[in-house]
Design a protein around this motif. Structure first.
Motif, PDB file in Angstrom:
ATOM      1  N   ALA A 171      54.916   8.239  65.751  1.00 40.01           N
ATOM      2  CA  ALA A 171      56.059   8.878  65.283  1.00 40.01           C
ATOM      3  C   ALA A 171      55.711   9.541  63.686  1.00 40.01           C
ATOM      4  N   ALA A 172      54.943   8.679  62.777  1.00 36.42           N
ATOM      5  CA  ALA A 172      54.577   9.235  61.485  1.00 36.42           C
ATOM      6  C   ALA A 172      53.670  10.138  61.710  1.00 36.42           C
ATOM      7  N   GLY A 173      52.958  10.342  62.640  1.00 40.23           N
ATOM      8  CA  GLY A 173      51.688  11.366  62.695  1.00 40.23           C
ATOM      9  C   GLY A 173      50.474  10.761  62.261  1.00 40.23           C
ATOM     10  N   ALA A 174      50.448   9.367  62.383  1.00 37.31           N
ATOM     11  CA  ALA A 174      49.007   8.637  62.220  1.00 37.31           C
ATOM     12  C   ALA A 174      48.515   8.145  63.688  1.00 37.31           C
ATOM     13  N   ALA A 175      47.004   8.068  63.698  1.00 37.82           N
ATOM     14  CA  ALA A 175      46.558   7.415  64.876  1.00 37.82           C
ATOM     15  C   ALA A 175      46.644   6.064  65.089  1.00 37.82           C
ATOM     16  N   ALA A 176      46.986   5.449  66.241  1.00 36.58           N
ATOM     17  CA  ALA A 176      47.101   3.900  66.428  1.00 36.58           C
ATOM     18  C   ALA A 176      45.958   3.600  67.025  1.00 36.58           C
ATOM     19  N   LEU A 177      45.295   2.649  66.584  1.00 34.32           N
ATOM     20  CA  LEU A 177      44.086   2.286  67.147  1.00 34.32           C
ATOM     21  C   LEU A 177      44.128   0.678  67.617  1.00 34.32           C
ATOM     22  N   ILE A 178      43.568   0.430  68.549  1.00 34.85           N
ATOM     23  CA  ILE A 178      43.883  -1.157  69.103  1.00 34.85           C
ATOM     24  C   ILE A 178      42.535  -1.862  68.886  1.00 34.85           C
ATOM     25  N   TYR A 179      42.429  -2.840  68.369  1.00 35.25           N
ATOM     26  CA  TYR A 179      41.303  -3.551  68.117  1.00 35.25           C
ATOM     27  C   TYR A 179      40.651  -4.151  69.250  1.00 35.25           C
ATOM     28  N   ASN A 180      39.359  -3.946  69.667  1.00 34.87           N
ATOM     29  CA  ASN A 180      38.442  -4.497  70.645  1.00 34.87           C
ATOM     30  C   ASN A 180      39.228  -4.679  72.068  1.00 34.87           C
ATOM     31  N   ASP A 181      40.153  -3.781  72.471  1.00 32.83           N
ATOM     32  CA  ASP A 181      40.828  -3.767  73.824  1.00 32.83           C
ATOM     33  C   ASP A 181      40.946  -2.522  74.255  1.00 32.83           C
ATOM     34  N   THR A 182      40.091  -1.600  75.000  1.00 31.37           N
ATOM     35  CA  THR A 182      40.121  -0.521  75.587  1.00 31.37           C
ATOM     36  C   THR A 182      41.345  -0.346  76.576  1.00 31.37           C
ATOM     37  N   GLN A 183      41.507  -1.581  77.251  1.00 26.76           N
ATOM     38  CA  GLN A 183      42.323  -1.706  78.316  1.00 26.76           C
ATOM     39  C   GLN A 183      43.742  -1.693  77.885  1.00 26.76           C
ATOM     40  N   VAL A 184      44.126  -1.999  76.688  1.00 25.86           N
ATOM     41  CA  VAL A 184      45.516  -2.227  76.127  1.00 25.86           C
ATOM     42  C   VAL A 184      45.639  -0.586  75.480  1.00 25.86           C
ATOM     43  N   ALA A 185      44.657  -0.123  75.029  1.00 21.87           N
ATOM     44  CA  ALA A 185      44.681   1.223  74.229  1.00 21.87           C
ATOM     45  C   ALA A 185      45.059   2.205  75.264  1.00 21.87           C
ATOM     46  N   GLY A 186      44.464   1.873  76.741  1.00 20.94           N
ATOM     47  CA  GLY A 186      44.601   2.996  77.718  1.00 20.94           C
ATOM     48  C   GLY A 186      46.130   2.788  78.213  1.00 20.94           C
ATOM     49  N   ARG A 187      46.508   1.477  78.374  1.00 19.91           N
ATOM     50  CA  ARG A 187      48.024   1.289  78.953  1.00 19.91           C
ATOM     51  C   ARG A 187      49.251   1.473  77.907  1.00 19.91           C
ATOM     52  N   THR A 188      49.022   1.461  76.897  1.00 18.85           N
ATOM     53  CA  THR A 188      50.173   1.605  75.920  1.00 18.85           C
ATOM     54  C   THR A 188      50.073   2.908  75.180  1.00 18.85           C
ATOM     55  N   GLY A 189      49.230   4.000  75.783  1.00 22.83           N
ATOM     56  CA  GLY A 189      49.377   5.134  74.911  1.00 22.83           C
ATOM     57  C   GLY A 189      48.716   5.353  73.548  1.00 22.83           C
ATOM     58  N   ALA A 190      48.031   4.127  73.140  1.00 17.03           N
ATOM     59  CA  ALA A 190      47.713   4.353  71.860  1.00 17.03           C
ATOM     60  C   ALA A 190      46.744   5.503  71.701  1.00 17.03           C
ATOM     61  N   ASP A 191      46.264   5.990  70.365  1.00 12.58           N
ATOM     62  CA  ASP A 191      45.226   6.765  70.314  1.00 12.58           C
ATOM     63  C   ASP A 191      43.796   6.686  70.634  1.00 12.58           C
ATOM     64  N   GLY A 192      43.470   5.168  70.558  1.00 12.98           N
ATOM     65  CA  GLY A 192      42.189   4.838  70.786  1.00 12.98           C
ATOM     66  C   GLY A 192      41.728   3.628  70.242  1.00 12.98           C
ATOM     67  N   ALA A 193      40.667   3.222  70.307  1.00  9.80           N
ATOM     68  CA  ALA A 193      40.468   1.808  70.160  1.00  9.80           C
ATOM     69  C   ALA A 193      39.339   1.520  68.943  1.00  9.80           C
ATOM     70  N   HIS A 194      39.093   0.410  68.581  1.00  6.34           N
ATOM     71  CA  HIS A 194      37.989   0.162  67.276  1.00  6.34           C
ATOM     72  C   HIS A 194      37.381  -1.001  67.855  1.00  6.34           C
ATOM     73  N   ILE A 195      36.041  -0.741  68.310  1.00  4.15           N
ATOM     74  CA  ILE A 195      35.263  -1.831  68.852  1.00  4.15           C
ATOM     75  C   ILE A 195      34.135  -2.230  67.769  1.00  4.15           C
ATOM     76  N   ASP A 196      34.053  -3.628  67.987  1.00  2.00           N
ATOM     77  CA  ASP A 196      32.849  -4.148  66.861  1.00  2.00           C
ATOM     78  C   ASP A 196      32.252  -5.325  67.382  1.00  2.00           C
ATOM     79  N   THR A 197      32.405  -5.489  68.973  1.00  2.00           N
ATOM     80  CA  THR A 197      31.747  -6.605  69.543  1.00  2.00           C
ATOM     81  C   THR A 197      30.239  -6.575  69.973  1.00  2.00           C
ATOM     82  N   SER A 198      29.783  -5.337  70.322  1.00  2.00           N
ATOM     83  CA  SER A 198      28.409  -5.166  70.618  1.00  2.00           C
ATOM     84  C   SER A 198      27.959  -3.666  70.909  1.00  2.00           C
ATOM     85  N   LEU A 199      26.875  -3.325  70.855  1.00  2.00           N
ATOM     86  CA  LEU A 199      26.444  -2.033  71.018  1.00  2.00           C
ATOM     87  C   LEU A 199      27.007  -1.346  72.393  1.00  2.00           C
ATOM     88  N   ASP A 200      26.601  -2.526  73.399  1.00  2.00           N
ATOM     89  CA  ASP A 200      26.951  -2.143  74.742  1.00  2.00           C
ATOM     90  C   ASP A 200      28.313  -1.926  74.856  1.00  2.00           C
TER      91      ASP A 200
END
Length: 213
Positions: A60-89
């Motif tokens: 609502a404030a015009g910022a991107a919402a990113l979820i830490y290390n959880d692509t499923q939650v990012a997808g299910r909640t309508g977040a703008d993306g995910a931040h991943i730092d666990t492994s290259l794979d």
């Protein structure tokens, strides 16, 4: 906006319900590019509950919402993306599953060749600095030197992690990074998070990128 933008990171152990007013206040203080909902020790349900509460506030404030290390939650909640730092794979899998519809950022690297391998996956940004290290007042020297190296040579945008004081955003922005990340400097500011974001933006206004054309 021809200068670094602000990337803010939630406290790791925040309770979403009680934290939400602080987040709203921060976002009212000025330009924020991204908010990373950072819950390194949370389970999937806790992450999802937090995202359902906080993602709409961020968007609502015009910022991107990113979820830490959880692509499923990012997808299910309508977040703008995910931040991943666990492994290259894991980063590669996130890029495959989320892009181009959503943002994928990555970090957690230690060596320069790891940074380059990460960028080759097609991530939207490289986060430079360790989220899991104890904050110091100023950015870590390695963060500053690596961010400057990256900003000078590579096209993938980078985020430079500042320290626990607002003034530390100066050093992070001076590297030429596209984004400057702040954690406790926002939430522990004596005048509140809105004042912190406003002050951080004043600092970043003083770091316009040089026109390379």
């Amino acid at each position: 906006m021809n200068r670094p933008r602000l990337f803010i990171i939630t406290p790791p152990n925040m309770d979403a319900e009680t934290f939400a007013p602080n987040l709203e206040a921060a976002l009212s203080g000025g330009d924020v590019a991204c908010v990373l909902i950072y819950q390194p020790d949370a389970n999937t349900k806790t992450r999802q509950d937090a995202a359902e509460k906080l993602v709409p506030i961020i968007q609502a404030a015009g910022a991107a919402a990113l979820i830490y290390n959880d692509t499923q939650v990012a997808g299910r909640t309508g977040a703008d993306g995910a931040h991943i730092d666990t492994s290259l794979d894991d980063i590669k899998m996130a890029v495959e599953s989320l892009q181009p519809a959503k943002i994928v950022g990555a970090g957690g690297t230690k060596l320069k060749h790891e940074d380059m391998e990460t960028a080759e996956t097609g991530v939207d940004y490289l986060f430079i600095g360790r989220l899991d290290l104890e904050e110091k007042e100023e950015p870590h020297d390695k963060t500053l030197s690596k961010a400057q190296w990256w900003a000078e040579l590579f096209e993938t945008p980078c985020v430079a992690l500042a320290g626990s004081t607002l003034d530390s955003a100066n050093a992070a922005a001076a590297t030429g990074a596209d984004f400057v990340a702040l954690k406790s400097a926002i939430w522990d500011h004596p005048e509140g998070p809105a004042a912190a974001v406003a002050s951080a933006n004043v600092i970043l206004d003083g770091h316009e990128f040089q026109d390379t054309e």
